[in-house]
Design a protein around this motif. Sequence first.
Motif, PDB file in Angstrom:
ATOM      1  N   ASP A  72       0.831  -1.232  -0.021  1.00  0.00           N
ATOM      2  CA  ASP A  72       0.022   0.061  -0.081  1.00  0.00           C
ATOM      3  C   ASP A  72       0.809   1.314   0.097  1.00  0.00           C
ATOM      4  O   ASP A  72       0.711   2.239  -0.718  1.00  0.00           O
ATOM      5  N   GLY A  73       1.881   1.179   0.817  1.00  0.00           N
ATOM      6  CA  GLY A  73       2.883   2.513   0.778  1.00  0.00           C
ATOM      7  C   GLY A  73       3.288   2.677  -0.535  1.00  0.00           C
ATOM      8  O   GLY A  73       3.805   3.669  -0.810  1.00  0.00           O
ATOM      9  N   TYR A  74       4.125   1.364  -0.990  1.00  0.00           N
ATOM     10  CA  TYR A  74       4.702   1.786  -2.297  1.00  0.00           C
ATOM     11  C   TYR A  74       3.779   2.337  -3.452  1.00  0.00           C
ATOM     12  O   TYR A  74       4.230   3.124  -4.119  1.00  0.00           O
ATOM     13  N   LEU A  75       2.704   1.827  -3.529  1.00  0.00           N
ATOM     14  CA  LEU A  75       1.615   2.139  -4.608  1.00  0.00           C
ATOM     15  C   LEU A  75       1.195   3.708  -4.171  1.00  0.00           C
ATOM     16  O   LEU A  75       0.962   4.538  -5.260  1.00  0.00           O
ATOM     17  N   GLY A  76       0.995   4.062  -3.129  1.00  0.00           N
ATOM     18  CA  GLY A  76       0.846   5.530  -2.734  1.00  0.00           C
ATOM     19  C   GLY A  76       1.962   6.476  -3.009  1.00  0.00           C
ATOM     20  O   GLY A  76       1.685   7.558  -3.624  1.00  0.00           O
ATOM     21  N   ARG A  77       2.960   5.926  -2.894  1.00  0.00           N
ATOM     22  CA  ARG A  77       4.242   6.758  -3.294  1.00  0.00           C
ATOM     23  C   ARG A  77       4.319   6.875  -4.704  1.00  0.00           C
ATOM     24  O   ARG A  77       4.675   7.855  -5.345  1.00  0.00           O
ATOM     25  N   LEU A  78       4.084   5.854  -5.176  1.00  0.00           N
ATOM     26  CA  LEU A  78       4.118   5.613  -6.966  1.00  0.00           C
ATOM     27  C   LEU A  78       3.157   6.736  -7.375  1.00  0.00           C
ATOM     28  O   LEU A  78       3.563   7.518  -8.480  1.00  0.00           O
ATOM     29  N   VAL A  79       1.929   6.634  -7.051  1.00  0.00           N
ATOM     30  CA  VAL A  79       0.775   7.424  -7.681  1.00  0.00           C
ATOM     31  C   VAL A  79       1.257   9.160  -7.177  1.00  0.00           C
ATOM     32  O   VAL A  79       1.237   9.813  -8.169  1.00  0.00           O
ATOM     33  N   ALA A  80       1.898   9.336  -6.070  1.00  0.00           N
ATOM     34  CA  ALA A  80       2.194  10.616  -5.751  1.00  0.00           C
ATOM     35  C   ALA A  80       3.330  11.111  -6.603  1.00  0.00           C
ATOM     36  O   ALA A  80       3.513  12.380  -7.007  1.00  0.00           O
ATOM     37  N   GLU A  81       4.327  10.426  -6.715  1.00  0.00           N
ATOM     38  CA  GLU A  81       5.294  10.749  -7.801  1.00  0.00           C
ATOM     39  C   GLU A  81       4.900  11.157  -9.080  1.00  0.00           C
ATOM     40  O   GLU A  81       5.421  11.935  -9.882  1.00  0.00           O
ATOM     41  N   GLN A  82       3.835  10.339  -9.567  1.00  0.00           N
ATOM     42  CA  GLN A  82       3.636  10.454 -11.047  1.00  0.00           C
ATOM     43  C   GLN A  82       2.463  11.396 -10.997  1.00  0.00           C
ATOM     44  O   GLN A  82       2.240  11.981 -12.130  1.00  0.00           O
ATOM     45  N   HIS A  83       1.600  11.874 -10.138  1.00  0.00           N
ATOM     46  CA  HIS A  83       0.514  12.650 -10.422  1.00  0.00           C
ATOM     47  C   HIS A  83       0.564  13.815  -9.327  1.00  0.00           C
ATOM     48  O   HIS A  83      -0.345  14.717  -9.660  1.00  0.00           O
ATOM     49  N   GLY A  84       1.384  14.063  -8.470  1.00  0.00           N
ATOM     50  CA  GLY A  84       1.818  15.098  -7.600  1.00  0.00           C
ATOM     51  C   GLY A  84       0.421  14.996  -6.408  1.00  0.00           C
ATOM     52  O   GLY A  84      -0.212  14.277  -6.472  1.00  0.00           O
ATOM     53  N   PRO A  85       0.846  15.661  -5.279  1.00  0.00           N
ATOM     54  CA  PRO A  85      -0.058  15.290  -4.052  1.00  0.00           C
ATOM     55  C   PRO A  85      -1.508  16.056  -4.094  1.00  0.00           C
ATOM     56  O   PRO A  85      -2.415  15.196  -3.475  1.00  0.00           O
ATOM     57  N   SER A  86      -1.607  16.796  -5.118  1.00  0.00           N
ATOM     58  CA  SER A  86      -2.963  17.403  -5.117  1.00  0.00           C
ATOM     59  C   SER A  86      -4.203  16.291  -5.736  1.00  0.00           C
ATOM     60  O   SER A  86      -5.208  16.263  -5.413  1.00  0.00           O
ATOM     61  N   GLU A  87      -3.462  15.565  -6.774  1.00  0.00           N
ATOM     62  CA  GLU A  87      -4.307  14.406  -7.391  1.00  0.00           C
ATOM     63  C   GLU A  87      -4.737  13.355  -6.390  1.00  0.00           C
ATOM     64  O   GLU A  87      -5.613  12.721  -6.474  1.00  0.00           O
ATOM     65  N   VAL A  88      -3.737  13.030  -5.541  1.00  0.00           N
ATOM     66  CA  VAL A  88      -3.917  11.869  -4.706  1.00  0.00           C
ATOM     67  C   VAL A  88      -4.962  12.137  -3.633  1.00  0.00           C
ATOM     68  O   VAL A  88      -5.669  11.302  -3.181  1.00  0.00           O
ATOM     69  N   GLU A  89      -4.957  13.411  -3.097  1.00  0.00           N
ATOM     70  CA  GLU A  89      -5.784  13.765  -2.101  1.00  0.00           C
ATOM     71  C   GLU A  89      -7.378  13.737  -2.666  1.00  0.00           C
ATOM     72  O   GLU A  89      -8.261  13.833  -1.806  1.00  0.00           O
TER      73      GLU A  89
END
Length: 68
Positions: A50-67
């Motif tokens: 879960d942590g790896y996937l969260g970091r991967l999404v954040a790196e590729q899409h930026g924190p605003s899209e993750v939230e």
Amino acid sequence: MNQPRTMLTVEQAADAIGIGRTTMFALLKSGEVESVLIGRLRRVPVSAIDGYLGRLVAEQHGPSEVEA
């Protein structure tokens, strides 16, 4: 009673995110995904996936899209 697993084999972890066993071993070796040894058995905590996937999404899409 069948409880959800908290630890996965390397093969199960790879399957869970749709990658091959060799790629998962490379992620473990590099430290991108955490794992533990239980005796001689390598196990991957579900939380590490879960942590790896969260970091991967954040790196590729930026924190605003993750939230969102």
